[in-house]
Design a protein around this motif. Structure first.
Motif, PDB file in Angstrom:
ATOM      1  N   VAL A  51       0.853  -1.250   0.047  1.00  0.00           N
ATOM      2  CA  VAL A  51      -0.137  -0.065  -0.061  1.00  0.00           C
ATOM      3  C   VAL A  51       0.836   1.103   0.021  1.00  0.00           C
ATOM      4  O   VAL A  51       0.535   2.252  -0.511  1.00  0.00           O
ATOM      5  N   ILE A  52       2.010   1.339   0.526  1.00  0.00           N
ATOM      6  CA  ILE A  52       2.859   2.329   0.743  1.00  0.00           C
ATOM      7  C   ILE A  52       3.379   2.734  -0.601  1.00  0.00           C
ATOM      8  O   ILE A  52       3.449   3.815  -1.132  1.00  0.00           O
ATOM      9  N   HIS A  53       3.672   1.712  -1.213  1.00  0.00           N
ATOM     10  CA  HIS A  53       4.197   1.800  -2.689  1.00  0.00           C
ATOM     11  C   HIS A  53       3.324   2.244  -3.716  1.00  0.00           C
ATOM     12  O   HIS A  53       3.509   3.179  -4.631  1.00  0.00           O
ATOM     13  N   VAL A  54       2.185   1.794  -3.408  1.00  0.00           N
ATOM     14  CA  VAL A  54       0.885   2.004  -4.345  1.00  0.00           C
ATOM     15  C   VAL A  54       0.627   3.661  -4.001  1.00  0.00           C
ATOM     16  O   VAL A  54       0.581   4.427  -5.109  1.00  0.00           O
ATOM     17  N   VAL A  55       0.700   3.805  -2.876  1.00  0.00           N
ATOM     18  CA  VAL A  55       0.391   5.647  -2.469  1.00  0.00           C
ATOM     19  C   VAL A  55       1.504   6.669  -3.140  1.00  0.00           C
ATOM     20  O   VAL A  55       1.076   7.549  -3.799  1.00  0.00           O
ATOM     21  N   LEU A  56       2.543   6.121  -2.997  1.00  0.00           N
ATOM     22  CA  LEU A  56       3.892   6.742  -3.594  1.00  0.00           C
ATOM     23  C   LEU A  56       3.469   6.725  -5.071  1.00  0.00           C
ATOM     24  O   LEU A  56       3.987   7.942  -5.924  1.00  0.00           O
ATOM     25  N   VAL A  57       3.107   5.856  -5.986  1.00  0.00           N
ATOM     26  CA  VAL A  57       2.808   5.942  -7.464  1.00  0.00           C
ATOM     27  C   VAL A  57       1.704   6.921  -7.464  1.00  0.00           C
ATOM     28  O   VAL A  57       1.596   7.708  -8.548  1.00  0.00           O
ATOM     29  N   ILE A  58       0.430   6.919  -6.762  1.00  0.00           N
ATOM     30  CA  ILE A  58      -0.286   7.861  -6.857  1.00  0.00           C
ATOM     31  C   ILE A  58      -0.093   9.325  -6.576  1.00  0.00           C
ATOM     32  O   ILE A  58      -0.216  10.167  -7.448  1.00  0.00           O
ATOM     33  N   PHE A  59       0.931   9.539  -5.579  1.00  0.00           N
ATOM     34  CA  PHE A  59       1.496  10.691  -5.484  1.00  0.00           C
ATOM     35  C   PHE A  59       2.175  11.112  -6.660  1.00  0.00           C
ATOM     36  O   PHE A  59       2.331  12.428  -7.005  1.00  0.00           O
ATOM     37  N   TYR A  60       3.110  10.303  -7.099  1.00  0.00           N
ATOM     38  CA  TYR A  60       4.064  10.377  -8.373  1.00  0.00           C
ATOM     39  C   TYR A  60       3.093  10.801  -9.468  1.00  0.00           C
ATOM     40  O   TYR A  60       3.503  11.980 -10.339  1.00  0.00           O
ATOM     41  N   ILE A  61       2.034  10.424  -9.999  1.00  0.00           N
ATOM     42  CA  ILE A  61       0.961  10.489 -11.084  1.00  0.00           C
ATOM     43  C   ILE A  61       0.477  11.966 -10.728  1.00  0.00           C
ATOM     44  O   ILE A  61       0.524  12.636 -11.777  1.00  0.00           O
ATOM     45  N   PHE A  62       0.199  12.347  -9.769  1.00  0.00           N
ATOM     46  CA  PHE A  62      -0.449  13.759  -9.562  1.00  0.00           C
ATOM     47  C   PHE A  62       0.509  14.720  -9.033  1.00  0.00           C
ATOM     48  O   PHE A  62       0.229  16.155  -8.439  1.00  0.00           O
ATOM     49  N   HIS A  63       1.672  14.441  -8.881  1.00  0.00           N
ATOM     50  CA  HIS A  63       2.980  15.085  -8.305  1.00  0.00           C
ATOM     51  C   HIS A  63       2.716  16.060  -6.865  1.00  0.00           C
ATOM     52  O   HIS A  63       2.952  17.050  -6.801  1.00  0.00           O
ATOM     53  N   TRP A  64       1.885  15.152  -6.222  1.00  0.00           N
ATOM     54  CA  TRP A  64       1.620  15.897  -4.888  1.00  0.00           C
ATOM     55  C   TRP A  64       2.937  16.106  -4.025  1.00  0.00           C
ATOM     56  O   TRP A  64       2.851  16.964  -2.890  1.00  0.00           O
ATOM     57  N   GLU A  65       3.534  15.160  -4.159  1.00  0.00           N
ATOM     58  CA  GLU A  65       4.930  15.421  -3.350  1.00  0.00           C
ATOM     59  C   GLU A  65       5.651  16.421  -3.506  1.00  0.00           C
ATOM     60  O   GLU A  65       6.397  16.954  -2.695  1.00  0.00           O
ATOM     61  N   HIS A  66       5.225  17.208  -4.524  1.00  0.00           N
ATOM     62  CA  HIS A  66       6.024  18.592  -4.772  1.00  0.00           C
ATOM     63  C   HIS A  66       5.466  19.832  -3.978  1.00  0.00           C
ATOM     64  O   HIS A  66       6.036  20.775  -4.027  1.00  0.00           O
ATOM     65  N   HIS A  67       4.292  19.421  -3.215  1.00  0.00           N
ATOM     66  CA  HIS A  67       3.759  20.494  -2.390  1.00  0.00           C
ATOM     67  C   HIS A  67       4.927  20.753  -1.115  1.00  0.00           C
ATOM     68  O   HIS A  67       4.967  21.622  -0.466  1.00  0.00           O
ATOM     69  N   VAL A  68       5.882  19.525  -0.977  1.00  0.00           N
ATOM     70  CA  VAL A  68       6.696  19.605   0.168  1.00  0.00           C
ATOM     71  C   VAL A  68       8.018  20.406  -0.408  1.00  0.00           C
ATOM     72  O   VAL A  68       8.813  19.788  -1.059  1.00  0.00           O
TER      73      VAL A  68
END
Length: 631
Positions: A51-68
């Motif tokens: 699940v952690i890796h799937v969530v990271l994939v979702i974050f990558y698709i929408f680039h949500w991690e760039h908010h940090v």
């Protein structure tokens, strides 16, 4: 039956036997409970990792991690990436260690409760020692295939853990990126407030005190200035400039672009005065409603453009003041014009000439150019103080025609007055005694005319025959550029040096900044998610519960050296097989161990038996001699 020390009897008393039975019953129940709990924890941790890796994939698709994000500082650039990488490695190391502990324990328990080859138990338990041992166990299956599936599964599982260790430090990284933020900076206005309020000034305005002769004398220098020095001027546009260049980015500033529209003055009434040593043309042009423009000037040489002073004459004094604001800039031109011959007499003033034995007529035209200014927002580079999209100097090409546009504004009359100032001459005095001004020479250079060449021709007994065709767009672009340069120079030198005072304003800057942001690397993430899914599938396959009867219990919990010694001592079937091995090589022992065996003790009313495929004598239930209960 084994013996104990001298102080403890070899046979258990009934009370001791009852306690041992009760203890074994509790162990059986507890082991079942612990096994179920461990299996649930193992499966849950594997699922959480996926699940952690799937969530990271979702974050990558929408680039949500760039908010940090973090500001770009030496500490943030050097310290936090190391902390992030070390934290990821520590997390995956601890997490996979827990997974390995649970999976290995459950897989070994499953292996021990199933009836299988003794060599398979040896190979599988050896494979769990590490990735190297696992590969060795798989290799050994080529000679004596005891357990292809389980040894391969253990190898792939341990390889998945290695993949997670390798990719853990690169899943998340801090990368630099270009960001922007809007801020405001003070600016120096390019369009003077005095120019804007000139029409509203009933009496005096500082704009009338501008030292135009000195400013017009500076015109030839402007084109030689580099971009940094000429900030605020771009072709025919003057624009506000920031008072600081410490900010990197683009600013939105006010820009004023000057345009021009030129036309021929019609209905010219003229006369030529040859009485003086310098022949002059006296002419006027009717502009309607009884008003006309009057001008008096020397006869020019061929291929020249001169700014002349035109005096408005009208029966009404107030109307004359309005005409002054509409005159703009008036030129006398002695070049060829692209004009319809049928209407040429309407605009041309023929000036006869006679030099030595040659004579002819030089057609002279009077042109009026109106100036207008359009303000708009422009994008400015803060570092270079230059416009991102400067206005082109080229204008639409057209043919000459009559003046059809009269623009009423005060500042264009100031430009016309400034250009008619002849206190600074060009230095080239033609026959007849007239000398074009420096502003005339500069305007001629902008339209492709060479005043010095014409002067040389006149001094070498040349003839005033025009050879250059002047188009309206050439003259319009030139006068608009000159007007912008005059206003820019006057603003740059300031009020104290003969210019005018520029005001202060404010501009919004889209500031470019470098920051750090969290970024997910898709390549290592793809390996990590593949490894975690494969590990979860293998864990489910290797650790699913075995078929243990309700009155059964695993005799040993692992396959260490002590457990194998115990097995060799109490298992008659194993002893019989291994007694025949004369040379205990790895191949011989593995070949001898190809017998089915199961480490499950079957509990009867009076004894516990160790099940095996062979019919060897069962082991006594008093193997441990009740030591656990006694302790």
């Amino acid at each position: 039956m084994s013996t104990t020390n001298d102080k403890q009897p070899a046979i258990q008393w009934p009370r001791t036997w009852f306690v041992s039975r009760k203890s074994h019953s509790k162990k059986l129940s507890g082991n079942a409970l612990n096994g179920s709990s461990s299996a649930g924890t193992c499966y849950m941790l594997h699922a959480i990792l996926v699940v952690i890796h799937v969530v990271l994939v979702i974050f990558y698709i929408f680039h949500w991690e760039h908010h940090v994000t973090l500001p770009f500082t030496p500490m943030n650039d050097d310290f936090w990436p190391v902390v992030l990488s070390a934290s990821l490695q520590a997390f995956y190391t601890i997490y996979t260690a827990v997974l390995l502990f649970l999976t290995q324990r459950l897989a070994m328990s499953r292996m021990l409760v199933r009836r299988q080859k003794l060599t398979a138990i040896h190979d599988i338990s050896g494979a769990w020692a590490g990735i190297g041992s696992a590969l060795s166990s798989v290799w050994k299956q080529i000679d004596i295939p005891a357990s292809w599936w389980m040894t391969s599964a253990v190898t792939v599982y341990l390889a998945g853990i290695s993949v997670l260790h390798i990719t853990s430090s690169t899943l998340l990284q801090l990368q630099t990126f270009n960001a922007s933020m809007t801020t405001s900076v003070p600016t120096t206005l390019a369009w003077s407030n005095d120019l804007s309020s000139l029409a509203d000034s009933a009496n005096y305005s500082p704009i009338y005190d501008v030292n135009w002769p000195a400013i017009t004398a500076s015109l030839p220098v402007v084109n030689q200035l580099p971009g940094v020095v000429s900030a605020g001027l771009s072709n025919t546009t003057v624009y506000d400039t920031p008072q600081t260049n410490a900010i990197v980015g683009n600013a939105t500033v006010n820009a004023t672009t000057i345009t021009s529209c030129c036309g021929l003055l019609p209905n010219i009434s003229y006369s030529v005065d040859y009485t003086s040593s310098n022949p002059m043309i006296i002419a006027n042009s009717s502009i309607g409603n009884g008003a006309f423009l009057y001008f008096q000037t020397y006869i020019p040489w061929s291929d020249q453009v001169q700014v002349i002073s035109a005096v408005p004459i009208d029966p009404s004094i107030s109307a004359s003041n309005d005409i002054i604001n509409q005159i703009g800039v008036v030129f006398m031109v002695s070049t060829l014009l692209d004009i319809d011959p049928s209407v040429q007499e309407m605009f041309a003033v023929p000036a006869p000439w006679k030099i030595n034995n040659s004579s002819g007529i030089l057609d002279i035209y009077f042109i009026q150019c109106s100036l207008s200014a359009v303000s708009a927002e422009a994008v400015l580079n803060m570092q270079t103080n230059t416009l991102q999209n400067p206005t082109s100097t080229s204008q639409l090409s057209k043919k000459w025609g009559e003046v059809n546009q009269w623009i009423n504004n005060d500042w264009q009359s100031l430009i016309g007055d400034a250009l008619t100032t002849r206190s600074v001459g060009s230095g080239d005095t033609f026959s007849g005694g007239y000398e074009p001004s420096m502003s005339d020479e500069y305007i001629m250079s902008l339209v492709g005319l060479n005043l010095t060449a014409e002067y040389d021709q006149s001094t070498l007994w040349g003839l005033p025959i025009p050879a250059v065709v002047l188009s309206p767009d050439q003259l319009e672009a030139a006068i608009a550029r000159v007007a912008a340069q005059l206003i820019w120079i006057a603003g740059k030198i300031g009020l104290s040096n003969g210019g005018f005072q520029l005001g202060n304003g404010m501009a919004y800057v889209n500031e470019d900044i470098i920051g750090l942001r969290l970024n997910i690397n898709i390549l290592p993430l793809s390996f990590a998610i593949s490894a975690s899914v494969i590990m979860m599938v293998l864990a489910l396959s290797m650790t699913r519960a075995g078929n243990i009867s309700s009155n059964g219990q695993v005799a040993v919990e692992s396959t260490g050296a002590l457990q194998l010694l115990w097995l060799g001592h109490y298992s008659a079937s194993v002893n019989e097989v291994l007694e025949d091995v004369e040379h205990p090589t790895e191949a011989n022992l593995r070949r001898a161990g190809m017998i089915d065996i199961c480490f499950v003790k079957t509990k009867t009313s009076d004894q516990e038996e160790l099940e095996s495929f062979t019919d060897g004598p069962p082991l006594s239930g008093q193997v441990d001699h009740g030591r656990d209960d006694a302790m």
